[in-house]
Write an enzyme that holds these catalytic residues in place. Structure first.
Site, PDB file in Angstrom:
ATOM      1  N   ASP A 142      32.830  26.987  19.183  1.00  0.00           N
ATOM      2  CA  ASP A 142      33.796  27.076  18.097  1.00  0.00           C
ATOM      3  C   ASP A 142      33.411  27.860  16.846  1.00  0.00           C
ATOM      4  O   ASP A 142      32.284  28.296  16.666  1.00  0.00           O
ATOM      5  CB  ASP A 142      34.280  25.678  17.732  1.00  0.00           C
ATOM      6  CG  ASP A 142      35.812  25.634  17.685  1.00  0.00           C
ATOM      7  OD1 ASP A 142      36.429  26.688  17.901  1.00  0.00           O
ATOM      8  OD2 ASP A 142      36.383  24.558  17.434  1.00  0.00           O
ATOM      9  N   LYS A 288      49.531  22.382  12.162  1.00  0.00           N
ATOM     10  CA  LYS A 288      50.244  21.551  13.144  1.00  0.00           C
ATOM     11  C   LYS A 288      51.741  21.492  12.863  1.00  0.00           C
ATOM     12  O   LYS A 288      52.499  20.929  13.658  1.00  0.00           O
ATOM     13  CB  LYS A 288      49.668  20.121  13.150  1.00  0.00           C
ATOM     14  CG  LYS A 288      48.185  20.057  13.458  1.00  0.00           C
ATOM     15  CD  LYS A 288      47.896  20.332  14.921  1.00  0.00           C
ATOM     16  CE  LYS A 288      46.410  20.148  15.235  1.00  0.00           C
ATOM     17  NZ  LYS A 288      46.100  20.412  16.641  1.00  0.00           N
ATOM     18  N   LEU A 386      45.704  19.612  23.082  1.00  0.00           N
ATOM     19  CA  LEU A 386      45.395  18.729  24.204  1.00  0.00           C
ATOM     20  C   LEU A 386      46.305  17.516  24.220  1.00  0.00           C
ATOM     21  O   LEU A 386      46.530  16.915  25.275  1.00  0.00           O
ATOM     22  CB  LEU A 386      43.939  18.268  24.119  1.00  0.00           C
ATOM     23  CG  LEU A 386      42.898  19.378  24.269  1.00  0.00           C
ATOM     24  CD1 LEU A 386      41.498  18.815  24.168  1.00  0.00           C
ATOM     25  CD2 LEU A 386      43.055  20.108  25.608  1.00  0.00           C
ATOM     26  N   ALA A 388      49.408  17.367  24.089  1.00  0.00           N
ATOM     27  CA  ALA A 388      50.530  17.625  25.004  1.00  0.00           C
ATOM     28  C   ALA A 388      50.125  17.287  26.433  1.00  0.00           C
ATOM     29  O   ALA A 388      50.886  16.675  27.203  1.00  0.00           O
ATOM     30  CB  ALA A 388      50.940  19.089  24.908  1.00  0.00           C
ATOM     31  N   LYS A 389      48.916  17.658  26.789  1.00  0.00           N
ATOM     32  CA  LYS A 389      48.426  17.413  28.150  1.00  0.00           C
ATOM     33  C   LYS A 389      48.181  15.918  28.362  1.00  0.00           C
ATOM     34  O   LYS A 389      48.455  15.379  29.433  1.00  0.00           O
ATOM     35  CB  LYS A 389      47.150  18.214  28.404  1.00  0.00           C
ATOM     36  CG  LYS A 389      47.380  19.719  28.350  1.00  0.00           C
ATOM     37  CD  LYS A 389      46.145  20.524  28.713  1.00  0.00           C
ATOM     38  CE  LYS A 389      46.508  22.005  28.826  1.00  0.00           C
ATOM     39  NZ  LYS A 389      45.388  22.853  29.205  1.00  0.00           N
ATOM     40  N   ASP A 508      21.891  66.821  29.899  1.00  0.00           N
ATOM     41  CA  ASP A 508      23.246  66.886  29.343  1.00  0.00           C
ATOM     42  C   ASP A 508      23.133  66.839  27.814  1.00  0.00           C
ATOM     43  O   ASP A 508      22.143  66.312  27.282  1.00  0.00           O
ATOM     44  CB  ASP A 508      24.042  65.686  29.892  1.00  0.00           C
ATOM     45  CG  ASP A 508      25.309  65.448  29.121  1.00  0.00           C
ATOM     46  OD1 ASP A 508      26.111  66.390  29.010  1.00  0.00           O
ATOM     47  OD2 ASP A 508      25.498  64.317  28.607  1.00  0.00           O
ATOM     48  N   TYR A 509      24.128  67.333  27.113  1.00  0.00           N
ATOM     49  CA  TYR A 509      24.009  67.361  25.649  1.00  0.00           C
ATOM     50  C   TYR A 509      24.699  66.164  24.974  1.00  0.00           C
ATOM     51  O   TYR A 509      24.039  65.227  24.516  1.00  0.00           O
ATOM     52  CB  TYR A 509      24.534  68.696  25.092  1.00  0.00           C
ATOM     53  CG  TYR A 509      24.410  68.755  23.594  1.00  0.00           C
ATOM     54  CD1 TYR A 509      23.171  69.002  23.001  1.00  0.00           C
ATOM     55  CD2 TYR A 509      25.504  68.515  22.775  1.00  0.00           C
ATOM     56  CE1 TYR A 509      23.032  69.005  21.621  1.00  0.00           C
ATOM     57  CE2 TYR A 509      25.369  68.526  21.391  1.00  0.00           C
ATOM     58  CZ  TYR A 509      24.130  68.762  20.816  1.00  0.00           C
ATOM     59  OH  TYR A 509      23.994  68.752  19.462  1.00  0.00           O
ATOM     60  N   ASP A 510      26.083  66.162  24.945  1.00  0.00           N
ATOM     61  CA  ASP A 510      26.796  65.121  24.178  1.00  0.00           C
ATOM     62  C   ASP A 510      26.599  63.735  24.806  1.00  0.00           C
ATOM     63  O   ASP A 510      26.800  63.550  25.993  1.00  0.00           O
ATOM     64  CB  ASP A 510      28.297  65.419  24.167  1.00  0.00           C
ATOM     65  CG  ASP A 510      28.612  66.629  23.326  1.00  0.00           C
ATOM     66  OD1 ASP A 510      28.663  66.494  22.099  1.00  0.00           O
ATOM     67  OD2 ASP A 510      28.772  67.722  23.929  1.00  0.00           O
ATOM     68  N   ASP A 689      25.357  61.126  30.476  1.00  0.00           N
ATOM     69  CA  ASP A 689      25.983  59.859  30.085  1.00  0.00           C
ATOM     70  C   ASP A 689      27.366  59.596  30.668  1.00  0.00           C
ATOM     71  O   ASP A 689      27.850  58.482  30.607  1.00  0.00           O
ATOM     72  CB  ASP A 689      26.108  59.782  28.559  1.00  0.00           C
ATOM     73  CG  ASP A 689      27.188  60.711  28.053  1.00  0.00           C
ATOM     74  OD1 ASP A 689      27.146  61.891  28.396  1.00  0.00           O
ATOM     75  OD2 ASP A 689      28.091  60.227  27.338  1.00  0.00           O
TER      76      ASP A 689
HETATM   77  P1  ADP Z   1      42.888  19.496  17.504  1.00  0.00           P
HETATM   78  O1  ADP Z   1      41.720  19.831  18.326  1.00  0.00           O
HETATM   79  O2  ADP Z   1      43.369  20.648  16.681  1.00  0.00           O
HETATM   80  O3  ADP Z   1      42.720  18.292  16.672  1.00  0.00           O
HETATM   81  P2  ADP Z   1      44.132  18.721  20.044  1.00  0.00           P
HETATM   82  O4  ADP Z   1      45.519  18.280  20.326  1.00  0.00           O
HETATM   83  O5  ADP Z   1      43.638  19.783  20.952  1.00  0.00           O
HETATM   84  O6  ADP Z   1      44.103  19.170  18.529  1.00  0.00           O
HETATM   85  O7  ADP Z   1      43.142  17.503  20.178  1.00  0.00           O
HETATM   86  C1  ADP Z   1      43.304  16.317  19.456  1.00  0.00           C
HETATM   87  C2  ADP Z   1      42.461  15.249  20.102  1.00  0.00           C
HETATM   88  O8  ADP Z   1      42.320  14.193  19.160  1.00  0.00           O
HETATM   89  C3  ADP Z   1      43.131  14.677  21.326  1.00  0.00           C
HETATM   90  O9  ADP Z   1      42.182  14.466  22.338  1.00  0.00           O
HETATM   91  C4  ADP Z   1      43.722  13.356  20.844  1.00  0.00           C
HETATM   92  O10 ADP Z   1      43.717  12.350  21.820  1.00  0.00           O
HETATM   93  C5  ADP Z   1      42.822  12.964  19.693  1.00  0.00           C
HETATM   94  N1  ADP Z   1      43.644  12.293  18.657  1.00  0.00           N
HETATM   95  C6  ADP Z   1      44.730  12.791  18.079  1.00  0.00           C
HETATM   96  N2  ADP Z   1      45.236  11.902  17.206  1.00  0.00           N
HETATM   97  C7  ADP Z   1      44.453  10.835  17.232  1.00  0.00           C
HETATM   98  C8  ADP Z   1      44.434   9.580  16.534  1.00  0.00           C
HETATM   99  N3  ADP Z   1      45.324   9.258  15.592  1.00  0.00           N
HETATM  100  N4  ADP Z   1      43.468   8.743  16.821  1.00  0.00           N
HETATM  101  C9  ADP Z   1      42.545   9.056  17.734  1.00  0.00           C
HETATM  102  N5  ADP Z   1      42.510  10.186  18.406  1.00  0.00           N
HETATM  103  C10 ADP Z   1      43.429  11.091  18.162  1.00  0.00           C
HETATM  104  C1  G6P Z   2      39.684  21.537  16.144  1.00  0.00           C
HETATM  105  C2  G6P Z   2      38.463  22.429  16.133  1.00  0.00           C
HETATM  106  C3  G6P Z   2      37.189  21.609  16.337  1.00  0.00           C
HETATM  107  C4  G6P Z   2      37.123  20.488  15.355  1.00  0.00           C
HETATM  108  C5  G6P Z   2      38.404  19.650  15.422  1.00  0.00           C
HETATM  109  C6  G6P Z   2      38.424  18.538  14.420  1.00  0.00           C
HETATM  110  O1  G6P Z   2      39.832  21.026  17.400  1.00  0.00           O
HETATM  111  O2  G6P Z   2      38.585  23.407  17.133  1.00  0.00           O
HETATM  112  O3  G6P Z   2      36.045  22.419  16.208  1.00  0.00           O
HETATM  113  O4  G6P Z   2      36.013  19.668  15.600  1.00  0.00           O
HETATM  114  O5  G6P Z   2      39.516  20.488  15.213  1.00  0.00           O
HETATM  115  O6  G6P Z   2      38.167  19.025  13.127  1.00  0.00           O
HETATM  116  P1  G6P Z   2      36.917  18.562  12.248  1.00  0.00           P
HETATM  117  O7  G6P Z   2      36.937  19.481  11.084  1.00  0.00           O
HETATM  118  O8  G6P Z   2      37.166  17.149  11.921  1.00  0.00           O
HETATM  119  O9  G6P Z   2      35.679  18.728  13.078  1.00  0.00           O
END
Ligand code: ADP
Ligand code: G6P
Length: 736
Positions: A142, A288, A386, A388-389, A508-510, A689
């Site tokens: 990161d 967000k 994540l 969403a997943k 070769d040159y260049d 080259d």
């Molecule tokens: P970001 O990395 O920008 O925070 P992501 O959606 O990729 O966004 O990841 C967020 C992660 O933090 C997820 O794994 C989620 O389960 C966790 N998370 C989000 N909100 C909460 C919360 N209120 N308490 C605990 N875990 C959380």
């Molecule tokens: C995003 C960044 C991570 C970071 C996380 C939480 O997912 O990609 O590197 O750890 O946000 O932010 P924080 O500043 O609390 O580490």
């Protein structure tokens, strides 16, 4: 096999000290939650910041801190409060984060932040260096640690280094505004493999590398000195099983075993079974789009008033980076918006928004995911998202609708969700309406596809793919190393050189004897080069040829008072022993009249490109054009010319930033072989080259010492990295 070291700013847990007791709290955010699953299944070491500053840690607590971290396979980098301010709250989160998320107006360019960022990155690099041995694999994570790969590479050239960026990489137009843009790119380029969530981020990165550092990029390989760096996209997955198993356990739980939150949710469901829960979960971050989402909710309630008292928006916002002013302002803005909307729409029996500003235990996250009919996740910009997943993974009965922002990296893989532009309230309100009314069968059909994909490409697969790719990249590099013209190889070549009775050298040159110049007419030889060539040329039993694609007038001007032998225009003209140029090959040039207008039309449409007219060839140069655009145009020109010339008499050469059309029976291979046939030589050497030199490498006899400058694919036996190395090599010959 060496060990794996994971390094990121956040560790899987954050430590807190209260009354001398240490507690470890799981970190939130995609990086920590995702990597935690990878880390727990292997024997890797995770290095990062504990969340405490040096000032927080009394010396007697230090062993306990180390112990607490060791329990999570982690080890700490110590940061002072001042360092945390400049590095974390400063450069990471007030400069890079807003910039990379396209919030240009929030990005602060402060020299002291940058200096602290460099210093702290060095601390992280030192922490790795203290633990790493040759053969280890280091995975840097990161935007907080973009300089670390290069810092480690400098000290340990033989370790394998991978870098993964968890946030978007912005378009060149945004990235170029950063005062320290080259340093950041060079920092990351210390890696063997660089990974992004999506192809778009990868594309933007490559574009910046090309434009700002001028490095050669071929597909997704970057050539930098003697190293080849691979760039690829690896969309991060989740620990699918963890979420789906937790959801299954959750559904099977008796009512009295359920959490308090779940029981409250149940009560509300029971009062009105038709009512719908919308769920919004994020860290409280301006990227967000939480405020926009609230505004869109208000818009929806006004556009579709029939849903008043029928829907409820649950907002869970995790406190994040609260020392950064933009986050404090956002907190205030959200508090106000929630208050205003609730004030405007609430009735005695209905509050439209439930707002939680806190982190939640995993069990409660599952309660919310499983109880919500609709997940509404519309970041303005998000590396992946994540959440969403995770939502989809917990919908074990396959019901539920996901409304997702097009601006989230995960939108690339989640086409079956309802994708919206978060700035478009009309579209968002309609998507909510569609989600509320989506037939169950349709929900299940969409989620079945999504679940299958997420289950297959889970976080473990993501990490394995990255690691496998890193390993094969290292092997590819190692295969290259065996051909590199090392000092040892040069020694043995020099022995042959000095023992030889008669030597023939083709230079070769260049790009070989001299570097490239934006204006090819100005790139004349320097004094040092003349001196070197004079020595070589005067060595007994040595025949030296400069062999170039250049025109004879330029070489006449530069070299003719000297007595070097010269072959120019790829073999059309020859000058020996200071004599004027004469024709080596009889070639026609009547084709030029047809080809010139085509090249001219490309010059008109490609700013910065120009035509070089030689006696028997025409060259279209694009070194000074926009690199992406220039390469695209070069491809277009090659296609056009191939179909146009279509005869055996002409051929097309794709050189270094040049496309050249010339008669087929002329090339450096043919010319050099002809010279070779004029005498008996027992040491033949050829160096060049680009593609035009490949003809020599291929056609000269096997015993020839052939050397390529650069590490692109070649028929040469050896390679050297750059023109300085060429000079060094020739100096060595000159001393013999
Ligand atoms: P970001 O990395 O920008 O925070 P992501 O959606 O990729 O966004 O990841 C967020 C992660 O933090 C997820 O794994 C989620 O389960 C966790 N998370 C989000 N909100 C909460 C919360 N209120 N308490 C605990 N875990 C959380
Ligand atoms: C995003 C960044 C991570 C970071 C996380 C939480 O997912 O990609 O590197 O750890 O946000 O932010 P924080 O500043 O609390 O580490």
């Amino acid at each position: 096999m060496g060990k794996t070291i994971i390094i990121s700013n956040r560790l899987p847990v954050q430590l807190q000290i209260s009354n001398g007791t240490i507690t470890a709290i799981p970190s939130v955010g995609g990086l920590a939650t995702g990597m935690k699953s990878v880390h727990s299944s292997g024997d890797s070491l995770w290095i990062g910041w504990s969340g405490l500053t040096e000032e927080d840690i009394a010396p007697e607590l230090e062993p306990k801190i180390d112990e607490a971290l060791a329990a999570h396979g982690s080890s700490k980098v110590k940061l002072t409060e001042k360092e945390v301010d400049g590095f974390y709250y400063g450069f990471s989160n007030r400069t890079i984060w807003p910039l990379f998320h396209y919030f240009l107006e929030y990005s602060e360019f402060q020299l002291d932040y940058w200096n602290t960022y460099k210093k702290v990155n060095q601390k992280f690099a030192d922490a790795i260096l203290a633990k790493a041995e040759d053969g280890d694999t280091i995975w840097v994570h990161d935007y907080q640690l973009m300089l670390v790969p290069q810092m480690v590479r400098k000290e340990r050239p033989n370790v394998s280094i991978g870098f993964f960026l968890h946030i978007p990489f912005p378009s060149f137009e945004i990235f170029r505004t950063l005062p320290w843009r080259e340093e950041l790119l060079e920092g990351v380029l210390g890696s063997d493999l660089i990974g992004f969530h999506t192809y778009d981020y990868e594309r933007h990165f490559l574009s910046s590398v090309r434009r700002l550092l001028g490095l050669e990029v071929s597909f997704n390989d970057i050539s930098m000195g003697d190293r080849l760096i691979k760039v690829d996209s690896f969309p991060m997955g989740i620990d699918y099983k963890k979420f789906s198993d937790a959801a299954k356990i959750h559904y099977n739980r008796a009512e009295d075993e359920q959490s308090e939150l779940q029981q409250r949710l149940n009560t509300h469901k029971k009062t009105d079974p038709e009512a719908k829960f919308f769920l919004s979960i994020d860290r409280l971050d301006y990227s967000k789009g939480i405020a926009k989402r609230l505004n869109a909710f208000e818009y929806f309630l006004n556009k579709y008033p029939q849903y008043k008292e029928k829907v409820r928006l649950i907002i869970l916002a995790v406190p994040s980076r609260s020392n950064v002013p933009q986050y404090q302002l956002l907190k205030r803005e959200i508090d106000e918006l929630v208050g205003r909307i609730n004030g405007e729409f609430s009735t005695v029996s209905w509050t439209p928004i439930w707002y939680f500003y806190r982190s939640m235990p995993f069990e409660n996250l599952i309660d919310l995911y499983t109880s919500s009919d609709i997940a509404w996740l519309t970041p303005l910009r998000d590396g992946m998202n994540l959440v969403a997943k995770e939502y989809i993974a917990t919908r074990t009965d396959k019901t539920g609708v996901l409304i997702l922002s097009e601006m989230a990296g995960s939108a690339n893989e989640m086409n079956e969700s309802l994708l919206v532009n978060p700035n478009n309230f009309e579209q968002t309100a309609d998507a909510l309406h569609e989600a509320i009314n989506m037939p169950l069968e349709e929900q299940k059909a969409r989620n079945a596809i999504l679940q299958k994909r997420l289950a297959r490409y889970n976080v473990e697969k993501w990490a394995n793919d990255f690691m496998t790719s890193l390993k094969s990249q290292k092997e590819r590099d190692a295969a290259n190393v065996s051909r590199k013209l090392t000092d040892k190889l040069l020694e043995s070549i020099s022995v042959k050189y000095s023992k030889a009775k008669k030597r023939l050298l083709f230079l070769d040159y260049d790009g070989t004897l001299a570097g490239f110049h934006n204006d090819p007419q100005k790139a004349g030889p320097d004094e040092q080069l003349y001196e070197l060539l004079d020595i070589l040329n005067e060595q007994p039993n040595t025949v030296l040829y400069l062999i170039s694609g250049r025109d004879k007038d330029t070489f006449t001007k530069w070299f003719l008072p000297k007595k070097y032998n010269m072959i120019v225009e790829h073999g059309v003209w020859i000058s020996q022993n200071g004599e004027p140029f004469r024709m080596l090959e009889n070639v026609k040039n009547d084709w030029m009249e047809k080809v010139r207008p085509v090249l001219e039309s490309f010059v008109d449409r490609t700013p910065g490109s120009f035509i070089e007219e030689k006696n028997y060839s025409l060259a279209w140069h694009y070194r000074k054009t926009d690199p992406d655009f220039g390469s695209k145009r070069a491809m277009e020109l090659s296609t056009t010319l191939t179909s146009l010339i279509g005869t055996d008499d002409l051929s097309l050469l794709n050189g270094n930033k040049v496309v050249e059309v010339k008669s087929s029976n002329v090339n450096k291979g043919r010319a050099s072989v002809r010279i070779l046939g004029e005498d008996e030589y027992d040491f033949v050497f050829a160096i060049g080259d680009d593609w035009t030199d490949e003809f020599m490498f291929q056609e000269l006899p096997e015993s020839t010492v052939t050397v390529k400058v650069g590490i692109q694919k070649t028929a040469a036996k050896y390679y050297v990295e750059n023109t300085q190395k060429v000079r060094g090599l020739l100096q060595k010959f000159a001393q013999l």
